[in-house]
Design a protein around this motif. Structure first.
Motif, short mmCIF file in Angstrom:
data_model
loop_
_atom_site.label_atom_id
_atom_site.label_comp_id
_atom_site.label_asym_id
_atom_site.label_seq_id
_atom_site.Cartn_x
_atom_site.Cartn_y
_atom_site.Cartn_z
N PHE A 29 0.84 -1.20 0.00
CA PHE A 29 0.00 0.00 0.00
C PHE A 29 0.87 1.25 0.00
CE2 PHE A 29 -2.61 3.23 2.18
CZ PHE A 29 -3.77 3.19 1.41
N ILE A 30 1.89 1.26 0.85
CA ILE A 30 2.79 2.43 0.92
C ILE A 30 3.54 2.59 -0.39
CG2 ILE A 30 4.83 3.38 2.06
CD1 ILE A 30 3.86 1.97 4.66
N TYR A 31 4.08 1.50 -0.91
CA TYR A 31 4.85 1.60 -2.16
C TYR A 31 3.96 2.00 -3.33
CZ TYR A 31 9.61 0.28 -1.01
OH TYR A 31 10.91 0.30 -0.55
N SER A 32 2.73 1.56 -3.33
CA SER A 32 1.81 1.94 -4.39
C SER A 32 1.62 3.45 -4.42
CB SER A 32 0.47 1.23 -4.19
OG SER A 32 -0.48 1.64 -5.14
N HIS A 33 1.49 4.07 -3.23
CA HIS A 33 1.33 5.52 -3.15
C HIS A 33 2.62 6.24 -3.54
CE1 HIS A 33 -2.46 4.67 -1.14
NE2 HIS A 33 -2.74 5.96 -1.16
N LEU A 34 3.74 5.72 -3.11
CA LEU A 34 5.02 6.34 -3.48
C LEU A 34 5.24 6.26 -5.00
CD1 LEU A 34 7.35 5.00 -0.61
CD2 LEU A 34 6.43 7.31 -0.87
N ILE A 43 12.18 15.14 1.97
CA ILE A 43 10.97 14.42 1.58
C ILE A 43 10.26 13.99 2.86
CG2 ILE A 43 10.03 12.42 0.37
CD1 ILE A 43 12.45 12.46 -1.44
N PHE A 44 8.98 14.33 2.94
CA PHE A 44 8.18 14.01 4.13
C PHE A 44 7.20 12.89 3.78
CE2 PHE A 44 9.70 18.27 4.69
CZ PHE A 44 10.04 18.35 6.04
N LEU A 45 7.37 11.77 4.42
CA LEU A 45 6.44 10.65 4.29
C LEU A 45 5.42 10.78 5.42
CD1 LEU A 45 5.64 7.96 2.94
CD2 LEU A 45 7.22 6.81 4.51
N ILE A 93 10.99 1.90 5.65
CA ILE A 93 11.14 2.64 4.40
C ILE A 93 11.78 4.00 4.65
CG2 ILE A 93 9.85 3.78 2.54
CD1 ILE A 93 7.81 1.48 2.75
N ALA A 94 11.27 4.72 5.65
CA ALA A 94 11.81 6.05 5.96
C ALA A 94 13.29 5.96 6.35
CB ALA A 94 11.00 6.70 7.07
N GLY A 95 13.63 4.97 7.17
CA GLY A 95 15.02 4.82 7.59
C GLY A 95 15.95 4.47 6.44
N ARG A 96 15.49 3.56 5.59
CA ARG A 96 16.34 3.11 4.48
C ARG A 96 16.53 4.18 3.42
NH1 ARG A 96 13.46 -0.78 3.22
NH2 ARG A 96 12.58 -0.11 1.22
N LEU A 127 14.07 9.39 4.58
CA LEU A 127 12.91 10.27 4.48
C LEU A 127 12.54 10.79 5.86
CD1 LEU A 127 10.63 8.09 2.17
CD2 LEU A 127 12.48 9.62 1.49
N ASN A 128 11.98 12.00 5.90
CA ASN A 128 11.39 12.51 7.13
C ASN A 128 10.04 11.81 7.32
OD1 ASN A 128 13.27 14.90 7.76
ND2 ASN A 128 12.70 15.26 5.62
N LEU A 129 9.78 11.33 8.53
CA LEU A 129 8.57 10.55 8.77
C LEU A 129 7.63 11.26 9.73
CD1 LEU A 129 7.02 7.86 8.41
CD2 LEU A 129 8.33 6.95 10.34
N ILE A 130 6.39 11.42 9.31
CA ILE A 130 5.34 11.96 10.18
C ILE A 130 4.24 10.90 10.26
CG2 ILE A 130 3.62 13.77 10.52
CD1 ILE A 130 5.36 15.64 8.88
N ILE A 131 3.97 10.42 11.47
CA ILE A 131 2.91 9.43 11.67
C ILE A 131 1.84 10.02 12.59
CG2 ILE A 131 2.30 7.16 12.57
CD1 ILE A 131 4.94 6.10 11.84
#
Length: 817
Positions: A351-356, A431-433, A457-460, A463-467
């Motif tokens: 799902f995440i990769y589909s959006h990216l 880049i903000f995920l 994904i964010a670590g690899r 990316l900046n991660l907002i949850i």
């Protein structure tokens, strides 16, 4: 165990002495049965009534022991020691027909059964101190007495020996409270078998009447009162966004302190809804360009506080300039991944990769070969050119074709392609995920997968991660290794003031409708033309903001903005069925206020024609749904104590304290936990810890819970709707309420119909008051603290009576009679 052995030894000695002296019934009770009941089985003076009068048909007799708690009652009929029951079967379980019903044994059983029937006591015991026969005396499940079974203990020696555990597990106070006796005798510990809820018999019209003007304003209402405004224009979002938090600490109307849950972090998180910290997330975003370490930000808030709206406002309004796309240089990216669109059949990673993948295909920078794709694959191209494709590289055209094949292969696999572009892009601009609504599925496993995949994904890819998630979701997962691996900066989104939110949405709706004309069919069948539909919104706004209707929406929402918007949409769609009357009055007088009871009723019913707790925004405090008639008011009993606690000291009650108090009046731990869970699910009560209800938690009443106890239970509209989904345990009252409901359905005259409705509501209110009294009596008898000793139904009775009088007076004034 030594103590039980000592008691057993004493009891055997007492029994022998009584037999030796051929003692009478009084001595048998005092020296043997009393000790078994009190010392071995754990019943105390507060539980036991000795020699209680049993009278009927001008005959008066006395029951030896009646044991009562708020939930259960048990009668023990004693005979003198040495008086052997003529027929005591060798089996432990025997049917109540045939030989056991003969002679002295049968006479004793029938005597106890008849006492029970006169006192409405479900279970009975007959004993001579040595032999104990235990049986169901009054059944409500359509099984006859003669088809029921008794449990027989045939000697004291066996009771105090190999059958001690069974005897205690059946008749001790703790066992009876937990339901062991009922389960063994009748197979269940509930007594509600008939369907006695009015909404099962009176479904109402299959077509719920709606507001005839609503189709003309529906699109504008949906646009303005949308939950998240994701599709709205940026200017619309800016107009609807409320920046100030609801920080009310005391509700004057109900005189109650409004509690807050305990902090989730040792250091207080930033609160962007407060003026001093309003730019917290924007500042963090702006600093990302200069930071060597990607950001990890946690957005927390309760259900419906506006976390998604806050994120959208940040991206599209507050930080709009930061995310402007440039054609000449790399620029920051904000990639929204909203799990409201996630399906259980999907993998969170996919799902995440589909959006990216969709993002890199749509974004001008990432879709540009020369700006991004060539540079992202440069290292691979150089390696292939110097290595495996060295010979092919001599032919530039052929080499480009091979490189294209490599890139297309990654593209078709999606993940390698996304990884390449995102890794490269993150080196040139932040880049903000943004992962939102991760808790749409109440499934810990799925949620955990979402967290771990997003963080990986964010670590690899740097990316900046907002949850964004609910506080309760964070509580469930904060101890996991996944969260420990990331150093999050938490932001707490406090709920905005509901009236301020509604005010902006009404203003926006009015703007959208300004100058729009339309016509509809009024109640009397005439075609009614409206020159400016925004006038109707002005009427609704005046009827909601700063009124009792607005306060009800605010209270019922309980800080949930999404729910407040939904209730307002329901009110606009179904809360008023005669807009022509409102518009005519507004034209002639310049003002009109919609009837508050119609608004409240539409909010209670939602899209149903008759109230049902399952579909309503408001739960039922009059029915605990335990399947036990004596426990019907247990929700209200616990809620009332929590409200009184909040009013007295502003404190909370710990789960173990609640459990012990409820157990003392006769309800099990399972009953207590179920009631607490329901109160939390219905938003009447909150846990201090943000987590799910359990007995280790602390509990406090919500503002909604306070209004239920100190306002709503005395409101005629509330009472007459809630009664439709309340189990009516009294058969005579059930028959009366059914007949009255049918009369109400059949009556055409408005005032007469309201008179019948008031009569029905009063009968129901009196029944609830009667059912509450035993809980209060048990609490008083057992010395519970002052917060448990209130009776909200009696405290609010005069308010309820006043409301019914005002309703009737208003109807007579308007409709005459």
């Amino acid at each position: 165990m030594d103590q039980i052995a000592e008691v057993a030894s004493e009891l055997l000695a007492a029994h022998s002495a009584l037999v030796l002296h051929d003692s009478n019934e009084a001595e048998t009770r005092k020296k043997l049965i009393d000790k078994i009941v009190e010392r071995l089985l754990g019943w105390d003076d507060a539980d036991i009534s000795y020699e209680e009068r049993v009278s009927e048909d001008r005959q008066t007799t006395y029951a030896d022991y009646i044991i009562r708690t708020a939930d259960i009652s048990l009668l023990i009929e004693a005979k003198r020691v040495g008086k052997a029951f003529g027929v005591v079967p060798t089996q432990k379980r025997v049917k109540l027909s045939g030989k056991i019903m003969e002679g002295d044994t049968g006479a004793a059983i029938i005597q106890a059964r008849d006492y029970c029937r006169k006192k409405s006591i479900p279970f009975a015991v007959v004993t001579n101190g040595s032999q104990w026969i235990i049986f169901p005396a009054v059944r409500t499940d359509a099984i006859s007495f003669s088809d029921s079974y008794a449990i027989v203990f045939d000697s004291l020696e066996r009771i105090l020996g190999e059958e001690l555990d069974h005897f205690v597990d059946l008749l001790s106070r703790s066992a009876v409270v937990e339901g062991n006796l009922a389960i063994e005798l009748i197979g269940r510990n509930t007594d509600q078998f008939e369907e006695r809820r009015l909404n099962k018999f009176f479904k109402g019209s299959s077509i719920k009447r709606s507001n005839p003007i609503y189709p003309l304003i529906e699109n504008e209402v949906i646009s303005a009162f949308s939950d998240s405004l994701l599709e709205a224009e940026d200017s619309l979002l800016e107009k609807c966004y409320v920046k100030n938090a609801d920080r009310q600490k005391f509700d004057n109307r109900i005189q109650m302190h409004l509690q807050r849950r305990e902090p989730l972090f040792s250091v207080q998180p930033k609160k962007p809804m407060r003026k001093k910290e309003a730019s917290t997330l924007v500042d963090s975003i702006n600093s990302a360009s200069a930071s060597h370490r990607p950001l990890a930000i946690l957005i927390l808030g309760t259900v419906g506080t506006g976390k998604t709206t806050f994120l959208q406002y940040t991206r599209r309004v507050a930080s709009a300039q930061y995310f402007v796309k440039s054609s000449s240089s790399p620029y920051p990216h904000w990639i929204d991944i909203d799990f409201r669109n996630f399906s259980r059949n999907e993998s969170p990673l996919e799902f995440i990769y589909s959006h990216l993948f969709s993002y890199v295909n749509d974004d001008p920078y990432f879709m540009d070969f020369n700006r991004a794709i060539r540079a992202a694959y440069k290292r691979d191209i150089d390696a292939l050119k110097a290595g495996p494709m060295f010979l092919v590289a001599r032919n530039p055209e052929e080499f480009d074709k091979k490189i294209t094949e490599v890139i297309v292969s990654d593209y078709n696999q999606k993940r390698p392609y996304v990884d390449k572009l995102m890794s490269y892009g993150a080196k040139n601009a932040p880049i903000f995920l943004v992962i939102d609504n991760v808790d749409q599925f109440e499934d810990d496993r799925v949620q955990s997968e979402i967290f771990s995949d997003a963080m990986a994904i964010a670590g690899r890819l740097h990316l900046n991660l907002i949850i964004s998630m609910r506080e309760s979701t964070y509580v469930n997962h904060r101890g996991s290794a996944t969260f420990d691996a990331f150093d999050f900066d938490p932001l707490h989104i406090e709920p905005p003031e509901i009236p301020a939110v509604l005010s902006r949405r009404f203003f926006l709706t009015g703007q959208l409708l300004s100058g729009k004309t339309g016509s509809f069919t009024s109640v009397n069948g005439a075609n009614f033309k409206v020159e400016d539909l925004s006038v109707f919104i002005d009427i609704v706004r005046a009827s909601v903001l700063g009124t009792e209707v607005g306060e009800r929406i605010d209270v019922l929402a309980n800080h949930d903005v999404r729910l407040a918007l939904r209730m307002t949409r329901e009110f606009l769609a179904r809360g008023y069925t005669d807009p022509a009357k409102a518009l005519q009055s507004f034209r002639s007088k310049g003002a009109y206020v919609l009837p508050k009871q119609e608004a409240f009723r539409s909010i209670l019913l939602g899209n149903q024609s008759v109230y049902s707790e399952e579909f309503s925004v408001l739960g039922n405090p009059f029915d605990s749904r335990l399947g036990k008639s004596n426990g019907g008011l247990l929700r209200l009993f616990v809620l009332s104590a929590l409200v009184r606690q909040s009013s007295a000291s502003g404190g909370h009650l710990d789960g173990p304290e609640i459990r012990d108090n409820i157990r003392s009046i006769g309800f099990s731990e399972d009953d207590t936990l179920r009631v607490l869970s329901d109160l939390c699910d219905l938003r009447f009560v909150h846990t201090k810890s943000h987590g799910k209800a359990d007995l280790a938690s602390g509990y406090f009443a919500s503002r909604l819970g306070g209004h239920v106890v100190r306002a709503l239970i005395a409101d005629l509209t509330f009472v007459e709707n809630i009664l439709m989904d309340t189990f009516i345990s009294d058969k005579d009252i059930w028959d009366t309420l059914r007949e009255l409901t049918q009369e109400i359905r059949d009556e055409r005259e408005v005032v007469e119909r309201l008179t019948l409705r008031v009569k029905r509501a009063k009968i129901f209110y009196e029944l609830m008051a009667d059912q509450y009294r035993p809980l209060l009596e048990e609490a008083t008898k057992r010395g519970l603290g002052p917060i448990w000793l209130g009776n909200p139904l009696e405290e609010m009775r005069s308010t309820f009576e006043r409301d019914t009088v005002q309703a009737l007076a208003s109807a007579r004034r308007i409709y005459g009679k």
